[in-house]
Design a protein around this motif. Structure first.
Motif, PDB file in Angstrom:
ATOM      1  N   LEU A 283       0.832  -1.199   0.000  1.00 42.48           N
ATOM      2  CA  LEU A 283       0.000   0.000   0.000  1.00 42.48           C
ATOM      3  C   LEU A 283       0.867   1.249   0.000  1.00 42.48           C
ATOM      4  N   PRO A 284       0.435   2.327  -0.657  1.00 39.27           N
ATOM      5  CA  PRO A 284       1.265   3.538  -0.720  1.00 39.27           C
ATOM      6  C   PRO A 284       1.467   4.166   0.653  1.00 39.27           C
ATOM      7  N   ARG A 285       2.686   4.613   0.920  1.00 43.51           N
ATOM      8  CA  ARG A 285       3.041   5.293   2.169  1.00 43.51           C
ATOM      9  C   ARG A 285       2.811   4.412   3.395  1.00 43.51           C
ATOM     10  N   SER A 286       2.837   3.085   3.207  1.00 43.47           N
ATOM     11  CA  SER A 286       2.561   2.204   4.347  1.00 43.47           C
ATOM     12  C   SER A 286       3.814   1.954   5.180  1.00 43.47           C
ATOM     13  N   GLY A 287       4.984   1.987   4.554  1.00 43.05           N
ATOM     14  CA  GLY A 287       6.203   1.730   5.306  1.00 43.05           C
ATOM     15  C   GLY A 287       6.196   0.342   5.927  1.00 43.05           C
ATOM     16  N   ARG A 288       6.777   0.238   7.119  1.00 40.45           N
ATOM     17  CA  ARG A 288       6.806  -1.035   7.816  1.00 40.45           C
ATOM     18  C   ARG A 288       5.936  -0.997   9.078  1.00 40.45           C
ATOM     19  N   VAL A 289       6.179  -0.041   9.933  1.00 31.71           N
ATOM     20  CA  VAL A 289       5.409   0.026  11.173  1.00 31.71           C
ATOM     21  C   VAL A 289       3.938   0.310  10.873  1.00 31.71           C
ATOM     22  N   ARG A 290       3.675   1.214   9.950  1.00 31.80           N
ATOM     23  CA  ARG A 290       2.284   1.525   9.599  1.00 31.80           C
ATOM     24  C   ARG A 290       1.598   0.322   8.965  1.00 31.80           C
ATOM     25  N   ALA A 291       2.304  -0.388   8.094  1.00 35.96           N
ATOM     26  CA  ALA A 291       1.742  -1.606   7.494  1.00 35.96           C
ATOM     27  C   ALA A 291       1.469  -2.649   8.562  1.00 35.96           C
ATOM     28  N   ALA A 292       2.382  -2.763   9.526  1.00 31.04           N
ATOM     29  CA  ALA A 292       2.192  -3.732  10.606  1.00 31.04           C
ATOM     30  C   ALA A 292       0.962  -3.381  11.438  1.00 31.04           C
ATOM     31  N   ARG A 293       0.749  -2.095  11.707  1.00 28.04           N
ATOM     32  CA  ARG A 293      -0.434  -1.689  12.475  1.00 28.04           C
ATOM     33  C   ARG A 293      -1.716  -2.032  11.723  1.00 28.04           C
ATOM     34  N   LEU A 294      -1.747  -1.761  10.432  1.00 27.32           N
ATOM     35  CA  LEU A 294      -2.936  -2.080   9.645  1.00 27.32           C
ATOM     36  C   LEU A 294      -3.208  -3.580   9.672  1.00 27.32           C
ATOM     37  N   LEU A 295      -2.178  -4.373   9.443  1.00 29.26           N
ATOM     38  CA  LEU A 295      -2.342  -5.827   9.445  1.00 29.26           C
ATOM     39  C   LEU A 295      -2.802  -6.313  10.815  1.00 29.26           C
ATOM     40  N   ALA A 296      -2.171  -5.802  11.869  1.00 34.07           N
ATOM     41  CA  ALA A 296      -2.485  -6.283  13.215  1.00 34.07           C
ATOM     42  C   ALA A 296      -3.907  -5.936  13.622  1.00 34.07           C
ATOM     43  N   GLU A 297      -4.361  -4.740  13.288  1.00 33.65           N
ATOM     44  CA  GLU A 297      -5.697  -4.323  13.720  1.00 33.65           C
ATOM     45  C   GLU A 297      -6.797  -4.940  12.862  1.00 33.65           C
ATOM     46  N   ILE A 298      -6.555  -5.136  11.577  1.00 34.08           N
ATOM     47  CA  ILE A 298      -7.545  -5.804  10.728  1.00 34.08           C
ATOM     48  C   ILE A 298      -7.541  -7.299  11.007  1.00 34.08           C
ATOM     49  N   GLY A 299      -6.362  -7.863  11.246  1.00 34.40           N
ATOM     50  CA  GLY A 299      -6.252  -9.285  11.540  1.00 34.40           C
ATOM     51  C   GLY A 299      -6.060 -10.113  10.291  1.00 34.40           C
ATOM     52  N   ASP A 300      -6.150 -11.419  10.441  1.00 37.27           N
ATOM     53  CA  ASP A 300      -6.001 -12.314   9.289  1.00 37.27           C
ATOM     54  C   ASP A 300      -7.175 -13.271   9.129  1.00 37.27           C
ATOM     55  N   CYS A 301      -8.218 -13.076   9.934  1.00 34.86           N
ATOM     56  CA  CYS A 301      -9.404 -13.942   9.831  1.00 34.86           C
ATOM     57  C   CYS A 301     -10.380 -13.340   8.832  1.00 34.86           C
ATOM     58  N   ARG A 302     -10.418 -13.886   7.630  1.00 30.99           N
ATOM     59  CA  ARG A 302     -11.283 -13.337   6.565  1.00 30.99           C
ATOM     60  C   ARG A 302     -12.762 -13.447   6.902  1.00 30.99           C
ATOM     61  N   ALA A 303     -13.142 -14.457   7.675  1.00 32.79           N
ATOM     62  CA  ALA A 303     -14.557 -14.654   7.993  1.00 32.79           C
ATOM     63  C   ALA A 303     -15.086 -13.562   8.913  1.00 32.79           C
ATOM     64  N   LYS A 304     -14.189 -12.830   9.587  1.00 34.20           N
ATOM     65  CA  LYS A 304     -14.621 -11.778  10.503  1.00 34.20           C
ATOM     66  C   LYS A 304     -15.297 -10.632   9.772  1.00 34.20           C
ATOM     67  N   PHE A 305     -14.876 -10.386   8.515  1.00 37.04           N
ATOM     68  CA  PHE A 305     -15.431  -9.283   7.731  1.00 37.04           C
ATOM     69  C   PHE A 305     -15.918  -9.827   6.395  1.00 37.04           C
ATOM     70  N   PRO A 306     -17.159 -10.313   6.335  1.00 33.32           N
ATOM     71  CA  PRO A 306     -17.654 -10.895   5.084  1.00 33.32           C
ATOM     72  C   PRO A 306     -17.865  -9.865   3.984  1.00 33.32           C
ATOM     73  N   THR A 307     -17.989  -8.592   4.334  1.00 28.55           N
ATOM     74  CA  THR A 307     -18.183  -7.522   3.354  1.00 28.55           C
ATOM     75  C   THR A 307     -17.272  -6.349   3.704  1.00 28.55           C
ATOM     76  N   PRO A 308     -16.934  -5.507   2.717  1.00 26.20           N
ATOM     77  CA  PRO A 308     -16.129  -4.324   3.038  1.00 26.20           C
ATOM     78  C   PRO A 308     -16.863  -3.357   3.955  1.00 26.20           C
ATOM     79  N   GLU A 309     -18.201  -3.357   3.873  1.00 23.40           N
ATOM     80  CA  GLU A 309     -18.989  -2.481   4.745  1.00 23.40           C
ATOM     81  C   GLU A 309     -18.806  -2.849   6.213  1.00 23.40           C
ATOM     82  N   SER A 310     -18.724  -4.149   6.504  1.00 27.04           N
ATOM     83  CA  SER A 310     -18.536  -4.573   7.897  1.00 27.04           C
ATOM     84  C   SER A 310     -17.198  -4.115   8.435  1.00 27.04           C
ATOM     85  N   LEU A 311     -16.180  -4.109   7.599  1.00 30.94           N
ATOM     86  CA  LEU A 311     -14.861  -3.625   8.009  1.00 30.94           C
ATOM     87  C   LEU A 311     -14.885  -2.115   8.219  1.00 30.94           C
TER      88      LEU A 311
END
Length: 417
Positions: A283-311
């Motif tokens: 992602l643009p301007r994500s760097g490393r720490v910012r990318a890590a924060r996005l990944l950590a807070e969104i998570g890796d469980c796809r079933a948690k957010f079945p639609t983009p609206e839920s996210l």
């Protein structure tokens, strides 16, 4: 990657459900049957023995599903380890659900445990089972949040030191760009008072900066001019007394800066080893720490957010709409994951500086009269749709396949021609 549905079956196992009101020292537990009658209740201590008693109590009554107010911690780990289905019902929901059972609004842990258990029985179609993230994601989330807390402490201590120096040694405040930079901390460690700084000349300052490995972006003569142009600080015995305060704050600030740097390196290493790193680092301007924060807070469980609206809703990027009769109000979404919202808006707000689509979307929001935070949330919601599709498809962000970005670029090219 988890992709299984997280919906609940129509009927609970053995026609019983349980609710746990989590607390620091002990937990209230309630079990209800299919008719909503409480058939058992207990209190368990927050100890290893108490958590074992909790599992024994639930197994004795045939409980297969448990509702609780928080999604992590030792209690959750114990429940999932016992192969129980866990459903998270937020404290705000529990607060509103109490009105079903009376208008007094009294808060009682044992009653809240019953409310949780009964809600799990009656509202099954709207509830979802907890699908925990992987251990790598949980560890990364804890590291990112710890770093964020340390940064907040660093800012607070730096502000405290700055306020102190404005009174006793103003010249040290504006010499360098950042008070908590390496060179600024080194300068304060060597020249703690106005009296010590008076020894400096442009040449002596040049020699000292050279020994410190200063980058040289600002000419030493300019730095010395800033030092001498500032109001003079206190001197004499009082200055030596105040220097102890300077050194104390400096020691704390130096430690925080060092630990943040160490933790940042650890976060980068954890991110590099994560299976979803390629998505968020693209992602643009994500760097490393910012990318890590996005990944950590969104998570890796796809079933948690079945639609983009839920996210978008959980991130607080989607507004809250209230309608009654002819009255319709679209307001700020207060109930959301604050950590996720902070991570997403921090990322989105910075992308407008390099991504033409993000800059155009932000500017159009400002032109409609929205203030900066509102415009950033609008941009964050748009980015979440992009991130969700990349995340669900497990592909990196590709600007050439971002159709909205390409339309903006094409329009800019046509306008230039």
């Amino acid at each position: 990657m988890k992709s299984a549905s997280n919906t609940l079956p129509e009927e609970p196992l053995n026609d019983v459900t349980a609710g746990i009101d989590w607390a620091r020292d002990d937990h209230a537990v309630s079990v209800v049957d299919r008719r909503g009658r409480e058939i058992a209740r207990t209190m368990v201590e927050h100890t290893a023995a108490g958590l074992r008693d909790l599992i024994t109590f639930l197994a004795r009554h045939g409980v297969g599903e448990v509702a609780i107010e928080r999604p992590d911690g030792p209690v959750i780990d114990t429940l999932l380890g016992a192969a129980l289905t866990v459903v998270v019902i937020s404290p705000n929901q529990v607060k509103n659900l109490r009105g079903r059972y009376g208008s007094a609004g009294n808060k009682d842990d044992r009653f809240d445990a019953f409310v949780l258990a009964d809600t799990l029985r009656t509202d099954r179609a709207r509830l979802r089972r907890l699908e925990p993230d992987t251990a790598d994601t949980i560890a990364l989330r804890r590291a990112c949040r710890a770093r964020k807390d340390l940064v907040s402490h660093r800012v607070a201590v730096a502000n405290q030191l700055r306020s102190h120096l404005r009174n006793v040694f103003p010249g040290a405040v504006g010499m360098f760009a950042d008070l908590d930079s390496t060179i600024s901390l080194a300068f304060l460690g060597r020249f703690t008072t106005q009296t010590r700084a008076d020894w400096l000349t442009p040449q002596r300052l040049t020699d000292w900066l050279t020994k410190q490995g200063y980058s040289g972006r600002t000419d030493p003569a300019t730095l010395h001019a800033r030092l001498t142009a500032a109001p003079r600080g206190i001197t004499g015995t009082d200055a030596d007394t105040q220097a102890h305060i300077t050194q104390a704050l400096l020691a704390v600030l130096t430690t925080l800066v060092a630990q943040i740097k160490t933790l940042s390196a650890q976060i980068e290493a954890q991110l590099a080893a994560h299976a979803d790193a390629h998505i968020f680092t693209s992602l643009p301007r994500s760097g490393r720490v910012r990318a890590a924060r996005l990944l950590a807070e969104i998570g890796d469980c796809r079933a948690k957010f079945p639609t983009p609206e839920s996210l978008a809703c959980l991130a607080g990027a989607a507004p809250s709409t209230r309608q009654s009769g002819k009255l319709r109000a679209v307001t700020f979404r207060w109930s959301c994951d604050k950590q996720l919202r902070d991570a997403v808006t921090d990322f989105a707000g910075d992308t407008r500086h390099t991504n033409p689509w993000a800059a155009d979307l932000y500017q159009r929001a400002r032109d409609r009269g929205h203030d900066h935070p509102h415009a950033v949330r609008i941009l964050a919601r748009a980015w979440l749709y992009v991130i969700w599709h990349c995340w669900q498809q497990n592909v990196a962000y590709n600007p050439d396949r971002h159709h909205a970005l390409q339309r903006v670029l094409t329009a800019a090219q046509n306008q230039a021609a």
